[in-house]
Design an enzyme around this catalytic site. Structure first.
Site: not given
Ligand code: PBG
Length: 332
Positions: A200, A210, A224, A240, A255, A281, A320
Protein backbone atom coordinates in the site's frame (compact mmCIF):
# COMPACT_ATOMS: atom_id res chain seq x y z
CA UNK A 1 10.23 -18.63 -34.08
CA UNK A 2 7.68 -16.48 -35.84
CA UNK A 3 7.83 -16.40 -39.64
CA UNK A 4 8.17 -13.09 -41.32
CA UNK A 5 5.60 -10.99 -43.09
CA UNK A 6 3.61 -11.74 -45.14
CA UNK A 7 3.30 -15.38 -44.03
CA UNK A 8 2.75 -14.03 -40.55
CA UNK A 9 0.11 -11.33 -40.24
CA UNK A 10 -0.91 -10.72 -36.61
CA UNK A 11 -3.94 -8.81 -37.83
CA UNK A 12 -5.55 -12.04 -39.12
CA UNK A 13 -6.62 -13.12 -35.62
CA UNK A 14 -7.74 -9.60 -34.80
CA UNK A 15 -10.07 -9.28 -37.76
CA UNK A 16 -13.31 -10.64 -36.31
CA UNK A 17 -15.02 -10.46 -32.98
CA UNK A 18 -15.18 -14.29 -32.69
CA UNK A 19 -11.47 -14.73 -33.39
CA UNK A 20 -10.51 -11.96 -30.97
CA UNK A 21 -12.57 -13.72 -28.27
CA UNK A 22 -11.01 -17.06 -29.19
CA UNK A 23 -7.42 -15.90 -28.70
CA UNK A 24 -7.99 -13.56 -25.73
CA UNK A 25 -5.33 -14.24 -23.09
CA UNK A 26 -7.33 -12.97 -20.12
CA UNK A 27 -10.92 -12.21 -19.33
CA UNK A 28 -12.75 -10.03 -16.85
CA UNK A 29 -15.78 -11.68 -15.22
CA UNK A 30 -18.15 -10.80 -12.40
CA UNK A 31 -16.26 -13.25 -10.18
CA UNK A 32 -13.33 -10.80 -10.23
CA UNK A 33 -15.21 -7.93 -8.62
CA UNK A 34 -15.10 -6.68 -5.04
CA UNK A 35 -17.56 -3.89 -4.15
CA UNK A 36 -16.52 -1.35 -1.49
CA UNK A 37 -19.42 0.14 0.48
CA UNK A 38 -19.49 3.13 2.84
CA UNK A 39 -21.73 2.95 5.90
CA UNK A 40 -23.33 5.61 8.11
CA UNK A 41 -25.52 5.58 11.20
CA UNK A 42 -29.26 6.18 10.90
CA UNK A 43 -32.04 4.83 8.75
CA UNK A 44 -33.43 5.21 5.21
CA UNK A 45 -30.55 7.38 4.12
CA UNK A 46 -28.22 7.24 1.17
CA UNK A 47 -25.84 10.18 0.91
CA UNK A 48 -23.71 10.74 -2.16
CA UNK A 49 -19.98 11.33 -1.71
CA UNK A 50 -19.45 14.70 -3.38
CA UNK A 51 -16.03 13.87 -4.80
CA UNK A 52 -17.22 10.42 -5.93
CA UNK A 53 -20.40 10.97 -7.97
CA UNK A 54 -22.50 7.81 -8.07
CA UNK A 55 -20.99 6.44 -4.85
CA UNK A 56 -23.05 6.64 -1.65
CA UNK A 57 -22.83 6.22 2.09
CA UNK A 58 -25.65 3.93 3.22
CA UNK A 59 -27.48 3.46 6.49
CA UNK A 60 -27.72 -0.21 7.49
CA UNK A 61 -31.21 -0.75 6.06
CA UNK A 62 -30.19 0.73 2.71
CA UNK A 63 -26.92 -1.19 2.84
CA UNK A 64 -28.73 -4.51 2.98
CA UNK A 65 -30.71 -3.56 -0.09
CA UNK A 66 -27.53 -2.76 -2.05
CA UNK A 67 -25.83 -5.95 -0.90
CA UNK A 68 -28.86 -7.93 -2.07
CA UNK A 69 -28.60 -6.28 -5.50
CA UNK A 70 -24.88 -6.88 -5.71
CA UNK A 71 -25.37 -10.51 -4.68
CA UNK A 72 -28.05 -11.02 -7.34
CA UNK A 73 -25.48 -9.84 -9.86
CA UNK A 74 -23.09 -12.58 -8.55
CA UNK A 75 -20.45 -10.23 -7.17
CA UNK A 76 -18.64 -12.50 -4.67
CA UNK A 77 -17.43 -10.03 -2.07
CA UNK A 78 -18.24 -6.65 -0.50
CA UNK A 79 -15.75 -4.51 1.45
CA UNK A 80 -17.15 -2.41 4.30
CA UNK A 81 -15.91 1.03 5.38
CA UNK A 82 -17.47 3.07 8.21
CA UNK A 83 -18.07 6.81 8.09
CA UNK A 84 -18.38 7.98 11.67
CA UNK A 85 -19.86 11.11 13.20
CA UNK A 86 -17.14 13.35 14.63
CA UNK A 87 -18.40 12.84 18.20
CA UNK A 88 -17.46 9.12 18.03
CA UNK A 89 -13.87 9.85 17.00
CA UNK A 90 -11.17 9.94 19.65
CA UNK A 91 -7.41 10.32 19.86
CA UNK A 92 -7.01 6.54 20.31
CA UNK A 93 -9.84 5.48 17.98
CA UNK A 94 -11.45 3.38 20.71
CA UNK A 95 -14.76 3.14 18.82
CA UNK A 96 -12.96 0.65 16.56
CA UNK A 97 -13.21 -1.80 19.48
CA UNK A 98 -16.93 -1.33 20.11
CA UNK A 99 -18.56 -4.73 19.64
CA UNK A 100 -21.82 -2.95 18.91
CA UNK A 101 -20.21 -0.41 16.58
CA UNK A 102 -21.29 0.29 13.03
CA UNK A 103 -19.15 -2.39 11.37
CA UNK A 104 -20.01 -5.33 13.66
CA UNK A 105 -23.71 -4.46 13.28
CA UNK A 106 -23.34 -4.20 9.50
CA UNK A 107 -21.62 -7.59 9.33
CA UNK A 108 -24.37 -9.27 11.34
CA UNK A 109 -27.12 -7.60 9.35
CA UNK A 110 -25.63 -8.65 6.01
CA UNK A 111 -24.88 -12.20 7.21
CA UNK A 112 -28.49 -12.46 8.30
CA UNK A 113 -30.00 -11.14 5.09
CA UNK A 114 -27.51 -12.36 2.46
CA UNK A 115 -25.51 -15.21 4.03
CA UNK A 116 -23.99 -16.34 0.71
CA UNK A 117 -22.01 -13.19 -0.06
CA UNK A 118 -18.48 -12.71 1.28
CA UNK A 119 -17.72 -9.82 3.63
CA UNK A 120 -14.36 -8.10 3.95
CA UNK A 121 -13.65 -5.52 6.64
CA UNK A 122 -10.82 -3.02 6.86
CA UNK A 123 -8.46 -3.27 9.80
CA UNK A 124 -7.06 0.19 10.57
CA UNK A 125 -7.95 3.04 12.87
CA UNK A 126 -8.21 6.02 10.50
CA UNK A 127 -12.03 6.23 10.36
CA UNK A 128 -12.03 6.21 14.18
CA UNK A 129 -9.26 8.64 15.13
CA UNK A 130 -9.54 12.43 15.39
CA UNK A 131 -6.16 12.82 13.69
CA UNK A 132 -6.91 10.50 10.77
CA UNK A 133 -3.84 8.30 11.20
CA UNK A 134 -4.23 4.53 10.85
CA UNK A 135 -2.84 3.84 14.31
CA UNK A 136 -2.02 5.19 17.77
CA UNK A 137 0.27 8.22 17.78
CA UNK A 138 2.78 9.66 20.21
CA UNK A 139 3.08 13.36 21.06
CA UNK A 140 4.97 14.16 17.88
CA UNK A 141 2.39 12.47 15.69
CA UNK A 142 4.50 9.38 15.00
CA UNK A 143 2.38 6.24 14.58
CA UNK A 144 3.43 3.67 17.18
CA UNK A 145 3.93 0.29 15.55
CA UNK A 146 3.69 -2.39 18.23
CA UNK A 147 1.06 -0.61 20.31
CA UNK A 148 -1.06 -0.18 17.18
CA UNK A 149 -0.70 -3.87 16.38
CA UNK A 150 -2.28 -4.76 19.71
CA UNK A 151 -5.34 -2.67 18.92
CA UNK A 152 -5.57 -4.02 15.37
CA UNK A 153 -5.59 -7.57 16.77
CA UNK A 154 -8.57 -6.73 18.95
CA UNK A 155 -10.34 -5.02 16.07
CA UNK A 156 -9.80 -8.09 13.88
CA UNK A 157 -11.09 -10.40 16.62
CA UNK A 158 -14.23 -8.31 17.12
CA UNK A 159 -15.00 -8.31 13.39
CA UNK A 160 -14.34 -12.07 13.24
CA UNK A 161 -16.73 -12.59 16.15
CA UNK A 162 -19.36 -10.57 14.30
CA UNK A 163 -18.92 -12.92 11.33
CA UNK A 164 -16.65 -11.23 8.82
CA UNK A 165 -15.12 -13.61 6.27
CA UNK A 166 -12.00 -11.61 5.51
CA UNK A 167 -10.09 -9.08 7.56
CA UNK A 168 -8.03 -6.68 5.48
CA UNK A 169 -5.34 -4.84 7.44
CA UNK A 170 -4.77 -1.61 5.52
CA UNK A 171 -2.52 0.05 8.07
CA UNK A 172 0.98 -1.05 6.97
CA UNK A 173 2.32 -1.64 10.48
CA UNK A 174 5.26 -4.04 10.60
CA UNK A 175 4.38 -7.52 11.83
CA UNK A 176 0.63 -7.00 12.00
CA UNK A 177 -0.29 -9.94 9.79
CA UNK A 178 1.46 -12.41 12.08
CA UNK A 179 -0.04 -10.87 15.19
CA UNK A 180 -3.54 -10.84 13.75
CA UNK A 181 -3.17 -14.43 12.49
CA UNK A 182 -2.15 -15.52 16.00
CA UNK A 183 -5.05 -13.70 17.57
CA UNK A 184 -7.51 -15.35 15.17
CA UNK A 185 -6.02 -18.83 15.68
CA UNK A 186 -6.05 -18.39 19.46
CA UNK A 187 -9.77 -17.65 19.34
CA UNK A 188 -10.56 -20.53 16.97
CA UNK A 189 -11.26 -18.31 13.96
CA UNK A 190 -9.22 -20.70 11.86
CA UNK A 191 -11.10 -19.96 8.63
CA UNK A 192 -11.13 -16.18 8.84
CA UNK A 193 -9.08 -15.08 5.88
CA UNK A 194 -6.55 -12.27 5.86
CA UNK A 195 -6.25 -10.13 2.77
CA UNK A 196 -3.12 -8.14 3.48
CA UNK A 197 -2.76 -4.69 2.02
CA UNK A 198 0.74 -5.80 1.18
CA UNK A 199 1.97 -3.03 -1.03
CA UNK A 200 0.00 0.00 0.00
CA UNK A 201 1.66 3.13 -1.24
CA UNK A 202 1.48 6.62 0.27
CA UNK A 203 -0.69 7.98 -2.52
CA UNK A 204 -2.49 11.17 -3.38
CA UNK A 205 -5.16 9.11 -5.11
CA UNK A 206 -6.86 8.36 -1.75
CA UNK A 207 -8.26 11.90 -1.42
CA UNK A 208 -11.91 11.21 -2.25
CA UNK A 209 -11.95 8.15 0.07
CA UNK A 210 -10.93 10.39 2.95
CA UNK A 211 -13.91 12.62 2.08
CA UNK A 212 -16.13 9.55 2.02
CA UNK A 213 -15.16 8.28 5.48
CA UNK A 214 -14.45 11.74 6.90
CA UNK A 215 -10.85 10.86 7.79
CA UNK A 216 -8.92 13.86 6.49
CA UNK A 217 -5.45 13.84 7.97
CA UNK A 218 -4.84 16.89 10.11
CA UNK A 219 -1.74 18.60 8.99
CA UNK A 220 0.29 18.58 12.21
CA UNK A 221 3.14 16.12 12.68
CA UNK A 222 3.69 13.28 10.22
CA UNK A 223 1.79 12.23 7.14
CA UNK A 224 1.22 8.60 6.12
CA UNK A 225 4.63 8.31 4.43
CA UNK A 226 6.02 7.10 7.77
CA UNK A 227 4.28 3.75 7.19
CA UNK A 228 2.77 3.52 3.68
CA UNK A 229 5.25 2.65 0.94
CA UNK A 230 7.29 5.08 -1.11
CA UNK A 231 6.13 5.30 -4.73
CA UNK A 232 9.75 5.00 -5.87
CA UNK A 233 10.08 1.43 -4.57
CA UNK A 234 9.32 -1.81 -6.33
CA UNK A 235 11.70 -4.42 -4.86
CA UNK A 236 10.59 -3.45 -1.37
CA UNK A 237 7.07 -4.60 -2.32
CA UNK A 238 8.44 -8.13 -2.77
CA UNK A 239 9.85 -8.00 0.75
CA UNK A 240 6.48 -6.86 2.09
CA UNK A 241 4.77 -9.71 0.22
CA UNK A 242 7.24 -12.29 1.47
CA UNK A 243 6.73 -11.19 5.07
CA UNK A 244 2.94 -11.10 4.80
CA UNK A 245 2.84 -14.61 3.31
CA UNK A 246 5.24 -15.90 5.93
CA UNK A 247 3.10 -14.35 8.67
CA UNK A 248 -0.08 -16.00 7.42
CA UNK A 249 -1.80 -13.86 4.77
CA UNK A 250 -4.18 -15.76 2.46
CA UNK A 251 -4.42 -13.06 -0.18
CA UNK A 252 -2.36 -10.03 -1.10
CA UNK A 253 -3.54 -6.61 -2.25
CA UNK A 254 -1.76 -3.89 -4.18
CA UNK A 255 -2.96 -0.31 -3.92
CA UNK A 256 -3.50 2.03 -5.77
CA UNK A 257 -4.36 0.26 -9.00
CA UNK A 258 -3.44 1.36 -12.49
CA UNK A 259 -0.34 3.45 -11.65
CA UNK A 260 1.01 0.40 -9.77
CA UNK A 261 0.39 -2.40 -12.29
CA UNK A 262 4.10 -3.20 -12.37
CA UNK A 263 3.99 -3.95 -8.64
CA UNK A 264 0.97 -6.20 -9.09
CA UNK A 265 2.54 -8.13 -11.93
CA UNK A 266 5.79 -8.50 -10.04
CA UNK A 267 4.19 -9.85 -6.88
CA UNK A 268 1.87 -12.19 -8.79
CA UNK A 269 4.60 -13.67 -10.95
CA UNK A 270 7.05 -13.97 -8.07
CA UNK A 271 4.81 -15.64 -5.49
CA UNK A 272 1.90 -17.01 -7.53
CA UNK A 273 -0.60 -16.53 -4.71
CA UNK A 274 -4.05 -14.87 -4.86
CA UNK A 275 -3.21 -11.24 -5.60
CA UNK A 276 -5.69 -8.39 -5.86
CA UNK A 277 -5.69 -4.78 -7.00
CA UNK A 278 -7.52 -1.81 -5.55
CA UNK A 279 -8.74 0.70 -8.09
CA UNK A 280 -8.88 3.50 -5.53
CA UNK A 281 -11.17 6.47 -5.06
CA UNK A 282 -9.02 8.94 -7.02
CA UNK A 283 -8.96 6.60 -10.01
CA UNK A 284 -12.74 6.29 -9.79
CA UNK A 285 -13.21 10.05 -9.56
CA UNK A 286 -10.93 10.74 -12.54
CA UNK A 287 -12.92 8.41 -14.79
CA UNK A 288 -16.20 9.87 -13.47
CA UNK A 289 -15.14 13.47 -13.95
CA UNK A 290 -13.81 13.01 -17.48
CA UNK A 291 -16.81 10.97 -18.59
CA UNK A 292 -19.20 13.52 -17.10
CA UNK A 293 -17.54 16.12 -19.29
CA UNK A 294 -18.03 13.86 -22.28
CA UNK A 295 -14.27 13.56 -22.77
CA UNK A 296 -14.14 9.77 -22.36
CA UNK A 297 -16.72 6.99 -22.42
CA UNK A 298 -17.27 5.73 -18.86
CA UNK A 299 -18.27 2.15 -19.66
CA UNK A 300 -15.49 1.58 -22.18
CA UNK A 301 -12.82 3.09 -19.94
CA UNK A 302 -13.94 1.16 -16.86
CA UNK A 303 -14.07 -2.18 -18.70
CA UNK A 304 -10.68 -1.42 -20.26
CA UNK A 305 -9.00 -0.53 -16.96
CA UNK A 306 -10.45 -3.56 -15.16
CA UNK A 307 -9.38 -5.85 -18.02
CA UNK A 308 -5.87 -4.43 -17.73
CA UNK A 309 -5.74 -5.52 -14.08
CA UNK A 310 -6.61 -9.04 -15.22
CA UNK A 311 -3.95 -8.97 -17.94
CA UNK A 312 -1.37 -7.89 -15.34
CA UNK A 313 -2.26 -10.94 -13.24
CA UNK A 314 -4.89 -9.75 -10.76
CA UNK A 315 -7.19 -12.41 -9.36
CA UNK A 316 -9.71 -9.71 -8.63
CA UNK A 317 -10.21 -5.98 -8.27
CA UNK A 318 -11.67 -3.83 -5.53
CA UNK A 319 -13.54 -1.17 -7.51
CA UNK A 320 -16.30 1.35 -6.84
CA UNK A 321 -17.52 0.41 -10.33
CA UNK A 322 -18.17 -3.23 -9.28
CA UNK A 323 -21.96 -3.08 -9.34
CA UNK A 324 -22.11 -1.16 -12.62
CA UNK A 325 -19.53 -3.44 -14.17
CA UNK A 326 -21.47 -6.54 -13.15
CA UNK A 327 -24.50 -5.08 -14.94
CA UNK A 328 -22.47 -4.26 -18.04
CA UNK A 329 -20.98 -7.76 -18.11
CA UNK A 330 -24.44 -9.25 -17.83
CA UNK A 331 -25.53 -7.29 -20.91
CA UNK A 332 -22.58 -8.45 -23.00
C1 PBG B 1 -7.46 3.41 5.33
C2 PBG B 1 -7.76 3.18 3.90
C3 PBG B 1 -7.60 4.11 2.88
C4 PBG B 1 -8.12 3.53 1.73
C5 PBG B 1 -8.59 2.25 2.07
N1 PBG B 1 -8.34 2.04 3.44
C6 PBG B 1 -7.09 5.50 2.91
C7 PBG B 1 -5.79 5.83 3.47
O1 PBG B 1 -4.91 5.00 3.65
O2 PBG B 1 -5.62 7.02 3.77
C8 PBG B 1 -8.18 4.21 0.41
C9 PBG B 1 -9.15 3.68 -0.57
C10 PBG B 1 -9.45 4.57 -1.72
O3 PBG B 1 -8.84 5.64 -1.92
O4 PBG B 1 -10.35 4.20 -2.46
N2 PBG B 1 -6.64 2.59 6.00
Amino acid sequence: MTNHFPSTRLRRNRKDNWSRRLVAESKLTTDDLIMPLFIIEGSSKKIEVESMPGTFRYTLDELVRVVEDVHKLSVPLVALFPCLENNLKTHDGSEALNQHGLIPRAIKKIKNAVPEIGIMTDIALDPYTTHGQDGLIDKSGYVLNDETNQVLCQQAKIYAEAGTDIVAPSDMMDGRIGRIRNELENHSFVNTKIMAYTAKYASSFYGPFRDAVNSKLNKTGYDKKQYQMDMANKKEALREAELDLFEGADMLLVKPGLPYLDILENIKSYFNVPTFAYQVSGEYSMIKAASKQGWINEKDCVLESLSCFKRAGADGIVTYFAEKTARWLQMN
